[in-house]
Design a protein around this motif. Structure first.
Motif, PDB file in Angstrom:
ATOM      1  N   GLU A  43      90.502  75.540  16.410  1.00 33.34           N
ATOM      2  CA  GLU A  43      90.905  76.731  17.140  1.00 33.34           C
ATOM      3  C   GLU A  43      90.866  77.927  16.202  1.00 33.34           C
ATOM      4  O   GLU A  43      91.429  77.892  15.102  1.00 33.34           O
ATOM      5  CB  GLU A  43      92.316  76.570  17.710  1.00 33.34           C
ATOM      6  N   VAL A  45      91.956  81.109  14.549  1.00 34.12           N
ATOM      7  CA  VAL A  45      93.253  81.741  14.358  1.00 34.12           C
ATOM      8  C   VAL A  45      93.102  83.203  13.932  1.00 34.12           C
ATOM      9  O   VAL A  45      93.826  84.077  14.383  1.00 34.12           O
ATOM     10  CB  VAL A  45      94.081  80.971  13.311  1.00 34.12           C
ATOM     11  N   TYR A  60      92.455  76.340  12.972  1.00 33.30           N
ATOM     12  CA  TYR A  60      93.428  75.247  12.942  1.00 33.30           C
ATOM     13  C   TYR A  60      92.754  73.980  13.436  1.00 33.30           C
ATOM     14  O   TYR A  60      92.146  73.963  14.518  1.00 33.30           O
ATOM     15  CB  TYR A  60      94.643  75.564  13.814  1.00 33.30           C
ATOM     16  N   ASP A  61      92.828  72.948  12.616  1.00 35.36           N
ATOM     17  CA  ASP A  61      92.249  71.654  12.949  1.00 35.36           C
ATOM     18  C   ASP A  61      93.289  70.852  13.737  1.00 35.36           C
ATOM     19  O   ASP A  61      94.284  70.383  13.184  1.00 35.36           O
ATOM     20  CB  ASP A  61      91.881  70.924  11.646  1.00 35.36           C
ATOM     21  N   HIS A  62      93.044  70.705  15.039  1.00 38.97           N
ATOM     22  CA  HIS A  62      94.010  70.015  15.884  1.00 38.97           C
ATOM     23  C   HIS A  62      93.992  68.502  15.675  1.00 38.97           C
ATOM     24  O   HIS A  62      94.932  67.823  16.092  1.00 38.97           O
ATOM     25  CB  HIS A  62      93.741  70.353  17.360  1.00 38.97           C
ATOM     26  N   HIS A  65      95.810  68.534  11.974  1.00 35.51           N
ATOM     27  CA  HIS A  65      96.986  69.408  11.930  1.00 35.51           C
ATOM     28  C   HIS A  65      97.076  70.178  10.609  1.00 35.51           C
ATOM     29  O   HIS A  65      98.053  70.075   9.858  1.00 35.51           O
ATOM     30  CB  HIS A  65      98.277  68.595  12.166  1.00 35.51           C
ATOM     31  N   ARG A  66      96.037  70.935  10.333  1.00 37.05           N
ATOM     32  CA  ARG A  66      96.027  71.749   9.124  1.00 37.05           C
ATOM     33  C   ARG A  66      95.131  72.957   9.344  1.00 37.05           C
ATOM     34  O   ARG A  66      94.240  72.952  10.216  1.00 37.05           O
ATOM     35  CB  ARG A  66      95.519  70.948   7.934  1.00 37.05           C
ATOM     36  N   HIS A  67      95.354  73.991   8.545  1.00 35.20           N
ATOM     37  CA  HIS A  67      94.493  75.163   8.586  1.00 35.20           C
ATOM     38  C   HIS A  67      93.287  74.940   7.669  1.00 35.20           C
ATOM     39  O   HIS A  67      93.411  74.338   6.601  1.00 35.20           O
ATOM     40  CB  HIS A  67      95.255  76.408   8.148  1.00 35.20           C
ATOM     41  N   TYR A 139      91.083  75.878   3.229  1.00 35.99           N
ATOM     42  CA  TYR A 139      91.498  77.281   3.290  1.00 35.99           C
ATOM     43  C   TYR A 139      92.071  77.660   1.929  1.00 35.99           C
ATOM     44  O   TYR A 139      93.193  77.312   1.589  1.00 35.99           O
ATOM     45  CB  TYR A 139      92.530  77.466   4.398  1.00 35.99           C
TER      46      TYR A 139
END
Length: 343
Positions: A43, A45, A60-62, A65-67, A139
């Motif tokens: 997603e 951001v 954001y990696d769904h 669960h990390r940027h 990131y």
């Protein structure tokens, strides 16, 4: 996570169909995806950076669960985006160049995914979709060497430079062992991370391919950091490991003197460059400065030829990169800027 074989077919190059609408440009004519857009499990951001050949997003990696940083191939001068998020070529005239750049973007991602060096950008995965290609990276947060020097955030003692170079030697030697060359080492392509580790950015492979095909390769050169063999008008000079040797030595010269060396084409005609030995006299050891001068020799065949030779000339041990990552060589302020991954 290892990346590199997660490649999905992108299909044929698309062109605007009669009546097909493209996405309205954002402020400033941007082709960037809007916040909240979904690219696979990622997603969007925020926008990190946008250049003429690609766009980098904070995403954001769904799944995990990390940027992450997500880079999209988008040569803005020849492509645009439809309302369905597909990237399309603006004219059949650009189709071949667009495809060549796309292949180079994917090949660069595949190459980076294979490397494992703390001072090289790591690619988690890459794939083709929506008429273009993407690569996903960590990131990173930090400040470019250029900005750190401008803002006086570091004190570049000889010991600091040696530790800084140790990490970069590890990264560049990793590239060279794969028979690849960076060809764009410069202060704005080196990120200083919070732990003091230097990170080498921007291979820019897609950009180089496109500008070669459009006969404008000198656009990518950074005067002062690009050696003479990178200038298109100079025939009979091959590029190689010695090309990156010159650029890295120019970076050190920039740190030592506060100025970049004169452009190599100018030095070829009338070399009035103040030597590193003169610019750094009294602040750095004579042997250290003499090695930088040898690495900055204009004629490629007279220059230090490899990173290993430059490392030896500077008397920097193989474990210097490890030392740099464990000592407090980080920029001296905590207000480090957001990552900058060139586009």
């Amino acid at each position: 996570m290892k990346g590199g074989n997660d490649k999905r077919p992108a299909g044929k190059t698309r062109h605007p169909a009669p009546g097909q609408r493209t996405l309205p440009a954002t402020q400033g004519g941007s082709n960037a995806l809007p916040t909240g857009a979904q690219v696979g499990e990622f997603e969007i951001v925020d926008l990190i950076g946008e250049g003429g050949f690609g766009i980098v997003y904070l995403a954001y990696d769904h799944s995990l669960h990390r940027h992450v940083a997500l880079k999209e191939y988008m040569p803005s001068g020849m492509a645009s985006r439809t309302q369905e998020m597909h990237v399309i070529v603006q004219s059949e005239h650009y189709a071949g160049t667009f495809k060549a750049g796309l292949r180079s973007f994917v090949n660069e991602a595949r190459l980076l995914a294979q490397f494992d060096s703390p001072s090289l950008v790591k690619v988690y995965r890459f794939w083709e979709a929506n008429g273009t290609a993407y690569m996903v990276m960590p990131y990173y947060e930090g400040i470019t060497l250029k900005q750190a020097l401008k803002d006086h955030r570091i004190v570049p003692t000889e010991q600091w430079i040696r530790e800084f170079l140790g990490g970069l030697f590890d990264a560049i030697e990793t590239i060279h062992r794969a028979k690849c060359f960076h060809r764009d080492i410069a202060p704005d392509n080196i990120l200083l991370l919070k732990d003091g580790r230097p990170l080498l950015l921007d291979f820019g492979a897609a950009r180089r391919v496109i500008e070669d095909l459009t006969h404008s390769p000198t656009v990518i050169l950074k005067p002062g950091f690009a050696p003479i063999e990178q200038y298109a008008q100079v025939s009979g000079m091959r590029q190689g490991a010695w090309t990156d040797v010159y650029a890295l030595a120019a970076v050190v010269y920039y740190i030592v003197s506060g100025k970049r060396p004169p452009p190599a084409v100018t030095r070829m005609v009338d070399d009035d460059m103040v030597s590193a030995r003169e610019a750094g006299k009294g602040r750095y050891s004579e042997a250290f400065l003499a090695a930088i001068d040898r690495a900055l020799t204009v004629q490629p065949e007279q220059r230090i030829q490899s990173m290993q030779d430059l490392r030896r000339a500077l008397a920097i041990d193989d474990d210097a990169g490890t030392v740099a990552r464990t000592r407090s060589a980080a920029p001296q302020r905590d207000d480090l800027e957001r990552t900058r991954i060139n586009t």
